[in-house]
Design an enzyme around this catalytic site. Structure first.
Site, PDB file in Angstrom:
ATOM      1  N   ALA A 119       8.589  -6.396   7.892  1.00 12.38           N
ATOM      2  CA  ALA A 119       8.323  -5.572   9.067  1.00 12.38           C
ATOM      3  C   ALA A 119       8.675  -4.099   8.856  1.00 12.38           C
ATOM      4  CB  ALA A 119       9.106  -6.118  10.250  1.00 12.38           C
ATOM      5  N   LYS A 120       9.590  -3.835   7.942  1.00 11.99           N
ATOM      6  CA  LYS A 120      10.007  -2.450   7.624  1.00 11.99           C
ATOM      7  C   LYS A 120      10.430  -1.694   8.882  1.00 11.99           C
ATOM      8  CE  LYS A 120       6.790  -2.181   3.699  1.00 11.99           C
ATOM      9  NZ  LYS A 120       5.872  -3.285   4.005  1.00 11.99           N
TER      10      LYS A 120
END
Ligand SMILES: O=c1ccn([C@@H]2O[C@H](COP(=O)(O)O)[C@@H](O)[C@H]2O)c(=O)[nH]1
Length: 70
Positions: A19-20
Site C-alpha cells: 500500500a505504501k
C-alpha cells in the site's frame, strides 16, 4: 481486493498489502487498522512510506504490535 485477500487467506497464503501508505498520525492509524487489523482488506504485512517521518509510520508499528505481527 477483498475477494482476492479472502481467497488467499482461505488458502493460508501470506498477504502483503503493498500500500505504501504514510500520512498524518490519525490517518496513518486508520490505514494501519484497515491494512493490518481484522477488516476485509487486512493482510499480514503492509508496506509503509516513511516520507512524513515517525508520525506517519509509528501507527503501523503500534497496530502491528496490537495484532502480534511485530
Ligand atoms: O494537518 C493536516 C491535516 C490534514 N492533512 C491531510 O488531509 C487529510 C484529511 O485530514 P482531515 O483532518 O481528516 O480533514 C489527511 O489524511 C492528510 O492527508 C495534513 O496533511 N495535515
Amino acid at each position: 481486493m477483498e475477494n482476492t485477500i479472502s481467497y488467499a487467506r482461505s488458502k493460508e497464503v501470506i498477504v502483503i498489502n503493498d500500500a505504501k501508505r504514510g500520512d498524518i498520525g490519525s490517518t496513518s492509524t486508520a490505514y494501519a487498522r484497515a491494512f493490518l487489523g481484522n477488516g476485509t482488506i487486512s493482510g499480514d504485512m503492509v508496506t509503509v512510506n516513511p516520507f512524513l517521518g515517525s508520525d506517519g509510520y509509528m501507527p503501523f508499528i503500534d497496530v502491528a504490535k496490537e495484532h502480534n505481527y511485530y
